[in-house]
Design a protein around this motif. Sequence first.
Motif, mmCIF file in Angstrom:
data_model
loop_
_atom_site.group_PDB
_atom_site.id
_atom_site.type_symbol
_atom_site.label_atom_id
_atom_site.label_comp_id
_atom_site.label_asym_id
_atom_site.label_seq_id
_atom_site.Cartn_x
_atom_site.Cartn_y
_atom_site.Cartn_z
ATOM 1 N N GLN A 214 -11.593 23.752 -2.216
ATOM 2 C CA GLN A 214 -11.553 22.517 -1.431
ATOM 3 C C GLN A 214 -10.581 21.492 -1.991
ATOM 4 O O GLN A 214 -10.182 20.565 -1.276
ATOM 5 C CB GLN A 214 -12.939 21.877 -1.302
ATOM 6 C CG GLN A 214 -13.482 21.223 -2.569
ATOM 7 C CD GLN A 214 -14.364 20.015 -2.282
ATOM 8 O OE1 GLN A 214 -14.059 19.211 -1.416
ATOM 9 N NE2 GLN A 214 -15.459 19.898 -3.018
ATOM 10 N N LEU A 215 -10.170 21.656 -3.247
ATOM 11 C CA LEU A 215 -9.230 20.729 -3.869
ATOM 12 C C LEU A 215 -8.092 21.514 -4.520
ATOM 13 O O LEU A 215 -8.316 22.607 -5.036
ATOM 14 C CB LEU A 215 -9.920 19.878 -4.941
ATOM 15 C CG LEU A 215 -11.042 18.941 -4.494
ATOM 16 C CD1 LEU A 215 -11.676 18.271 -5.703
ATOM 17 C CD2 LEU A 215 -10.530 17.905 -3.499
ATOM 18 N N PRO A 216 -6.882 20.981 -4.540
ATOM 19 C CA PRO A 216 -5.800 21.641 -5.274
ATOM 20 C C PRO A 216 -6.130 21.662 -6.769
ATOM 21 O O PRO A 216 -6.580 20.651 -7.323
ATOM 22 C CB PRO A 216 -4.580 20.756 -4.989
ATOM 23 C CG PRO A 216 -4.936 19.959 -3.774
ATOM 24 C CD PRO A 216 -6.418 19.767 -3.832
ATOM 25 N N LEU A 217 -5.904 22.797 -7.407
ATOM 26 C CA LEU A 217 -6.158 22.947 -8.831
ATOM 27 C C LEU A 217 -4.909 23.509 -9.502
ATOM 28 O O LEU A 217 -4.346 24.493 -9.029
ATOM 29 C CB LEU A 217 -7.347 23.881 -9.090
ATOM 30 C CG LEU A 217 -8.716 23.413 -8.595
ATOM 31 C CD1 LEU A 217 -9.743 24.521 -8.780
ATOM 32 C CD2 LEU A 217 -9.163 22.155 -9.317
ATOM 33 N N ASP A 218 -4.513 22.901 -10.612
ATOM 34 C CA ASP A 218 -3.350 23.354 -11.364
ATOM 35 C C ASP A 218 -3.708 23.323 -12.845
ATOM 36 O O ASP A 218 -3.753 22.253 -13.455
ATOM 37 C CB ASP A 218 -2.139 22.466 -11.083
ATOM 38 C CG ASP A 218 -0.845 23.024 -11.650
ATOM 39 O OD1 ASP A 218 -0.867 23.515 -12.800
ATOM 40 O OD2 ASP A 218 0.196 22.966 -10.976
ATOM 41 N N VAL A 219 -3.999 24.483 -13.381
ATOM 42 C CA VAL A 219 -4.466 24.561 -14.768
ATOM 43 C C VAL A 219 -3.446 23.983 -15.731
ATOM 44 O O VAL A 219 -3.793 23.254 -16.667
ATOM 45 C CB VAL A 219 -4.799 26.028 -15.134
ATOM 46 C CG1 VAL A 219 -5.050 26.176 -16.628
ATOM 47 C CG2 VAL A 219 -6.014 26.501 -14.344
ATOM 48 N N ARG A 220 -2.166 24.270 -15.496
ATOM 49 C CA ARG A 220 -1.134 23.760 -16.400
ATOM 50 C C ARG A 220 -1.040 22.243 -16.326
ATOM 51 O O ARG A 220 -0.920 21.564 -17.350
ATOM 52 C CB ARG A 220 0.206 24.413 -16.083
ATOM 53 C CG ARG A 220 0.336 25.838 -16.582
ATOM 54 C CD ARG A 220 1.581 26.521 -16.080
ATOM 55 N NE ARG A 220 1.531 26.732 -14.633
ATOM 56 C CZ ARG A 220 2.252 27.630 -13.982
ATOM 57 N NH1 ARG A 220 3.091 28.405 -14.644
ATOM 58 N NH2 ARG A 220 2.158 27.771 -12.672
ATOM 59 N N ALA A 221 -1.081 21.686 -15.127
ATOM 60 C CA ALA A 221 -0.971 20.233 -14.982
ATOM 61 C C ALA A 221 -2.197 19.523 -15.544
ATOM 62 O O ALA A 221 -2.077 18.457 -16.164
ATOM 63 C CB ALA A 221 -0.777 19.868 -13.516
ATOM 64 N N MET A 222 -3.379 20.099 -15.349
ATOM 65 C CA MET A 222 -4.601 19.477 -15.864
ATOM 66 C C MET A 222 -4.714 19.634 -17.374
ATOM 67 O O MET A 222 -5.331 18.804 -18.043
ATOM 68 C CB MET A 222 -5.834 20.074 -15.185
ATOM 69 C CG MET A 222 -5.937 19.767 -13.698
ATOM 70 S SD MET A 222 -7.483 20.358 -12.950
ATOM 71 C CE MET A 222 -7.339 22.134 -13.140
ATOM 72 N N GLY A 223 -4.171 20.726 -17.900
ATOM 73 C CA GLY A 223 -4.199 20.940 -19.338
ATOM 74 C C GLY A 223 -5.502 21.490 -19.873
ATOM 75 O O GLY A 223 -5.691 21.527 -21.099
#
Length: 393
Positions: free
Chosen positions: A196-205
Amino acid sequence: MTGPLDLDRLRADTPGCLDHVFLDSAGSSLPPTPVLDVVHAHLRREAEVGGYRAHDERLDDLEAGYGVVAELLGCVPGDVAFTESATRSWLTAVDSVPLAAGDRVLVTEAEYAGNAIPLLTLAERTGFTVEAVPSDGTGAVDVDALTGLLDERVKLVSLVHVPTNGGLVNPVREVVDAAHAVGALVLLDACQSLGQLPLDVRAMGVDMLSATGRKWLRGPRGTGVLVVPEHVRARLRPRLVDLHSGEWTGTSQVELRADARVFELWEHSAASRLGFIAAARYALDLGVDRIAAAVSDRAERLRAGLRSVPGVRVRDLGTTRSGLVTFTVDGVAADAVRDGLRARGVTTTVSRLGSTRLDMTRRGLDELVRASPHCFVSPEQVDAAVAAVARLA
């Protein structure tokens, strides 16, 4: 991708949403037809030639699935491990962190019982402590309070991205930066955000991410994912390993895998995993940004409608909101609201004190009605749900 989603296509792909108002994607959503077709076809093939041969026939598709999920989550295929549930992913991650007596683990007040119970059990056995970080005035984790609690003894911060009992979205990058300043790992529970939400493991850290397939991603039950980037894996000690996770290289020697599949086990449902991959492809095809916009639109429409009903109180917190909408009806028990809505063709569920004890206790709540409209729910159906609540109130 730009522009709104094709609601007619979504609803045609989801025939289960046509004859009732389905508002429980935060529990277990309605899989689209392309996902069901993949699962059913593989089960039929297993019935024809057996599970091993059917599995071997889909090896290329199963292997490609790591890349599909990596694209969805902003990581590389080697960081992805498939599991049987978000719980298995989360437990595997925590069990791999080398925790010892004197260590500290921080959780938020939104911590989920499925995480808290095993964590407290492990703490009792091992000797580390579990401490809660207070919430701020909006209900989200208080990053300043977190910073004040951090020291070199904190080895792990458990962060629930979207709590199970309300609409807020917790900040991630701020928590990660604070935790990393003292060398602590961050495990993100993305159970309610994947799909339901965009997820970016690299950006979130984040150092580890656990999630399920059955909720907003709209995959089969019994599916999950664990993401562990390469630079983190060297700090972990996986204990639940088998002949898939490693190789028996000598009479008394084993060699574990170097990629994230070290956290997988050999036995799994190939049909369910193929369904998970199909659900990830379906979300990518639609565009996660567009899914998020549609979910937000339905959730805000539902909140606004519920607020207009006398005797109904919307209980959501946070400034950034998700698709989970929680409310109470004065003088009517949550179970009675759920059952009354079900009788009127509206599916919701109930969130109780025991699932998020810290947050519910802080707010003086024992139970909530939880509604979670996905992008396949039409605006007219949202209005029908509000009208049904009004009749109960």
